[in-house]
Design a protein around this motif. Structure first.
Motif, PDB file in Angstrom:
ATOM      1  N   ARG B   2       0.834  -1.191   0.000  1.00  0.00           N
ATOM      2  CA  ARG B   2       0.000   0.000   0.000  1.00  0.00           C
ATOM      3  C   ARG B   2       0.871   1.245   0.000  1.00  0.00           C
ATOM      4  O   ARG B   2       0.505   2.292  -0.520  1.00  0.00           O
ATOM      5  N   ASN B   3       2.078   1.108   0.610  1.00  0.00           N
ATOM      6  CA  ASN B   3       2.940   2.276   0.772  1.00  0.00           C
ATOM      7  C   ASN B   3       3.849   2.514  -0.424  1.00  0.00           C
ATOM      8  O   ASN B   3       4.617   3.456  -0.421  1.00  0.00           O
ATOM      9  N   GLY B   5       3.479   3.469  -3.552  1.00  0.00           N
ATOM     10  CA  GLY B   5       3.318   4.744  -4.262  1.00  0.00           C
ATOM     11  C   GLY B   5       3.952   5.907  -3.514  1.00  0.00           C
ATOM     12  O   GLY B   5       4.817   6.601  -4.058  1.00  0.00           O
ATOM     13  N   PRO B   6       3.531   6.114  -2.244  1.00  0.00           N
ATOM     14  CA  PRO B   6       4.140   7.215  -1.475  1.00  0.00           C
ATOM     15  C   PRO B   6       5.655   7.099  -1.377  1.00  0.00           C
ATOM     16  O   PRO B   6       6.362   8.108  -1.537  1.00  0.00           O
ATOM     17  N   ILE B   7       6.169   5.874  -1.155  1.00  0.00           N
ATOM     18  CA  ILE B   7       7.621   5.730  -1.013  1.00  0.00           C
ATOM     19  C   ILE B   7       8.318   6.138  -2.292  1.00  0.00           C
ATOM     20  O   ILE B   7       9.299   6.891  -2.276  1.00  0.00           O
ATOM     21  N   THR B   9       7.242   8.125  -4.550  1.00  0.00           N
ATOM     22  CA  THR B   9       7.151   9.574  -4.707  1.00  0.00           C
ATOM     23  C   THR B   9       8.258  10.271  -3.922  1.00  0.00           C
ATOM     24  O   THR B   9       8.952  11.163  -4.427  1.00  0.00           O
ATOM     25  N   VAL B  10       8.433   9.834  -2.647  1.00  0.00           N
ATOM     26  CA  VAL B  10       9.449  10.472  -1.811  1.00  0.00           C
ATOM     27  C   VAL B  10      10.835  10.249  -2.395  1.00  0.00           C
ATOM     28  O   VAL B  10      11.652  11.179  -2.471  1.00  0.00           O
ATOM     29  N   VAL B  11      11.106   9.004  -2.842  1.00  0.00           N
ATOM     30  CA  VAL B  11      12.426   8.714  -3.409  1.00  0.00           C
ATOM     31  C   VAL B  11      12.648   9.561  -4.659  1.00  0.00           C
ATOM     32  O   VAL B  11      13.729  10.141  -4.855  1.00  0.00           O
ATOM     33  N   LEU B  58      29.270  17.789  -5.939  1.00  0.00           N
ATOM     34  CA  LEU B  58      28.235  16.784  -5.679  1.00  0.00           C
ATOM     35  C   LEU B  58      27.991  16.021  -6.971  1.00  0.00           C
ATOM     36  O   LEU B  58      27.443  16.568  -7.911  1.00  0.00           O
ATOM     37  N   ALA B 272      25.558   1.601   2.433  1.00  0.00           N
ATOM     38  CA  ALA B 272      24.124   1.669   2.685  1.00  0.00           C
ATOM     39  C   ALA B 272      23.444   0.378   2.248  1.00  0.00           C
ATOM     40  O   ALA B 272      22.592  -0.166   2.955  1.00  0.00           O
ATOM     41  N   ALA B 276      21.402  -2.209   4.530  1.00  0.00           N
ATOM     42  CA  ALA B 276      20.025  -2.571   4.232  1.00  0.00           C
ATOM     43  C   ALA B 276      19.881  -4.083   4.137  1.00  0.00           C
ATOM     44  O   ALA B 276      18.937  -4.680   4.677  1.00  0.00           O
TER      45      ALA B 276
END
Lengths: 312, 297
Positions: B2-3, B5-7, B9-11, B58, B272, B276
């Motif tokens: 369910r999450n 989509g939001p994840i 988007t944030v990424v 950067l 990282a 993970a």
């Protein structure tokens, strides 16, 4: 039954019956037989442990304090004894007395390092990071969509070895305390954000309904109900991040710093084989770390006096 | 899911911010170069230049991705010292350095966890130990232990112990205290009712430990394992800073010495990913074990 069986049977029996006194003495004697100094160390250890076991059998507020203090003191005495009896060179392990003497001899160096690393680097980063995280949490408070996206990402980032950004921050913000503060901000932002977002969810529907019957607006509800209710969570984050802040500030100095600061002093004093100074810095870091944590915990008691965990 | 989509988007937002930051931070250098060459840069040219510098302030995400690819797959398959040509891992590849870090992490994690569980059992069963050691175990969590790391490494190095063990000791030290605190809490989690029930069964102390206390401590155990493995990895990486004998920490420091920003970022991403994967593995074991024990939420 032969004589030998009898003899050994008896010895074993004696060992079993008198283990209360016999076993420690046997330990000391056998250790002393191997090496007299080791015997003395074991004797002190067992003696102190015996006193501690006796203290711990009483449950009073004074024994609750005395037991850990005695344990710590025993460790220090054993350390000192080991260094002296075995002539351990100070480039490997200096004695506690030598470290204390070094601390007394150079308070100005230690103070300058403390100001540079803790007050300038760690503390400013801590304030900026925590402030930014709380504001971000409030900003995404109205958007469940963003929260559902940010929380897993935040939890993920919180588990990463973020200290690794230190060289990058040193490159961007140069060697001064600003780069240390930047590392600290990045390290503590996500743990703090996750805790604050959790805290803002901590109110019950009943409480929020009550605010609605008072016809309170969003901001009134936020300041009068939800932020106070979030305080235990926010302080949990604030406490966790105190250690992170100090670690970030000290480790970032390993990647480049002006000629002062605790991390700088630790890494250069090792090169000069001045281990006493390194240990002195570590003692300062430990004391400051505990005081930082203790200060936040004290503040928590004052702010969240209403919470069950504080009234117990 | 369910999450998801939001994840995503944030990424995606983070990647966009990253690109914008890369353009912003690297623009000064590009403008400087253009001014020296006496050319006027259009906006498009400037953006494309900022995203393809050799030593950017950067590096853009795609540059980091390229560096990661180059220093793992390409280095091992085509490099002169790579796995295919020389038969051993190249010391210029992230696989080699990652493996060095990983082995120290795992060794330290095993030592720290084992010692932590043993001490927790001692604390739960011995009153004197509880009263004298436990306050120190809790207080030690507020101390920046990582500051001692370089000293341990250098001192052990000076008495002839080098390589894997010093790093593993730091990892063990960092993972030790979370396990102690978590396990003490876990072993004490059975309530008086459950302990009384075992007494009515006339269970021995050992049986009470194996059949009640140890199983009851598992949720706490896994929660602290997740913290401990992340701490172990940080310990191993910081342990690699003072003595340059390879590992992701050494790559970070080398990159910062020579201004190889892409190398720093690649090492950072490798670390990282490692974190993970490690936390993920512990999580999977946690879910499996707790499900089989009927304790999963």
């Amino acid at each position: 039954m032969s004589y030998r069986d009898l003899k050994y049977g008896r010895t074993a029996d004696m060992l079993l019956r008198m283990d209360g006194i016999f076993l420690p003495i046997a330990c000391v004697v056998s250790a002393g037989w191997i090496d007299p100094s080791l015997g003395m160390i074991v004797a002190v250890w067992l003696g102190a442990w015996w006193v501690n076991a006796w203290i711990a059998s009483y449950d009073m507020s004074i024994t609750r304090l005395a037991a850990p203090v005695l344990f710590g003191a025993t460790l220090l005495v054993l350390w000192e004894m080991a260094v002296r009896l075995y002539n351990i060179p100070s480039v490997i392990l200096p004695a506690p007395s030598a470290i204390a003497a070094r601390m007394a001899a150079s308070p100005d160096i230690l103070w300058a390092d403390l100001v540079q690393t803790v007050f300038k680097g760690a503390l400013s980063g801590y304030l900026i990071g925590c402030g930014a995280a709380v504001l971000t949490a409030i900003a995404i408070d109205r958007s469940p969509f963003l929260q559902r996206g940010l929380l897993p990402v935040g939890n993920f980032v919180a588990a990463l070895p973020i200290v690794g950004v230190a060289p990058i921050m040193v490159m961007w913000f140069n060697f001064g305390w600003e780069s240390k503060a930047a590392v600290v901000v990045i390290m503590i932002f996500f743990p703090m954000l996750v805790n604050t977002v959790e805290g803002l969810k901590a109110t019950e529907a009943m409480q929020r309904d009550l605010m609605k019957t008072y016809s309170a607006g969003y901001w009134q509800t936020l300041f009068k109900l939800r932020l106070p209710a979030a305080m235990p969570f926010i302080f949990n984050g604030l406490k966790i991040t105190t250690t992170l802040a100090l670690i970030g500030a000290i480790v970032a100095e390993f990647f480049g710093s002006p000629v002062l600061g605790m991390g700088f002093r630790i890494s250069t004093s090792i090169g000069l084989l001045e281990l006493e100074l390194v240990w002195a810095e570590i003692v300062v870091a430990a004391v400051v770390g505990s005081m930082f944590y203790g200060g936040v915990a004290l503040l928590e008691r004052m702010v969240t006096f209403w919470h069950p965990s504080q009234r117990g | 899911m369910r999450n998801l989509g939001p994840i995503l988007t944030v990424v995606a937002a983070i990647v966009v911010i990253w690109y914008a930051g890369a353009v912003g931070l690297n623009a000064a250098w590009s403008k400087d170069q253009a001014a020296r060459a006496g050319v006027e840069l259009s906006f498009g040219e400037m953006v494309s230049q900022t995203l393809s510098q050799d030593r950017p302030k950067l590096p853009a995400p795609h540059q980091v991705a390229v560096e990661l690819w180059q220093s793992t797959w390409v280095e091992e398959t085509q490099g002169r010292r790579g796995l295919v040509r020389s038969g051993s891992l190249s010391n210029r590849s992230l696989v080699y350095h990652g493996w060095l870090t990983l082995s120290a992490t795992l060794l330290g994690f095993a030592i720290g966890t084992g010692a932590g569980v043993l001490l927790a059992v001692g604390i739960v069963y011995n009153r004197a130990m509880d009263m004298s050691v436990m306050p120190w175990a809790i207080a030690s969590q507020t101390i920046p232990i990582l500051a001692i790391a370089p000293m341990i490494i250098v001192v052990l190095n000076s008495i002839g112990i080098s390589g894997l063990l010093p790093k593993a000791i730091i990892s063990a030290y960092l993972s030790f205290f979370p396990v102690v605190v978590g396990m003490v809490k876990g072993l004490r989690s059975p309530d008086a009712m459950q302990l009384d029930l075992l007494r009515t069964y006339s269970a021995s102390g050992g049986q009470a430990f194996w059949k009640l206390r140890l199983p009851a401590s598992m949720p706490y155990f896994f929660a602290s394992l997740k913290v401990a493995i992340a701490a172990s990895l940080v310990g191993a990486i910081v342990g690699e800073l003072p003595v340059q004998q390879g590992g992701l920490g050494a790559r970070l420091l080398a990159g910062s010495y020579y201004g190889q920003t892409a190398q720093i970022w690649a090492a950072l991403f490798a670390a990282a990913a490692l974190a993970a994967v490690l936390v993920g593995i512990v999580g999977v074991i946690q879910r499996r074990t707790l499900t089989r024990m009927g304790m999963a939420r």
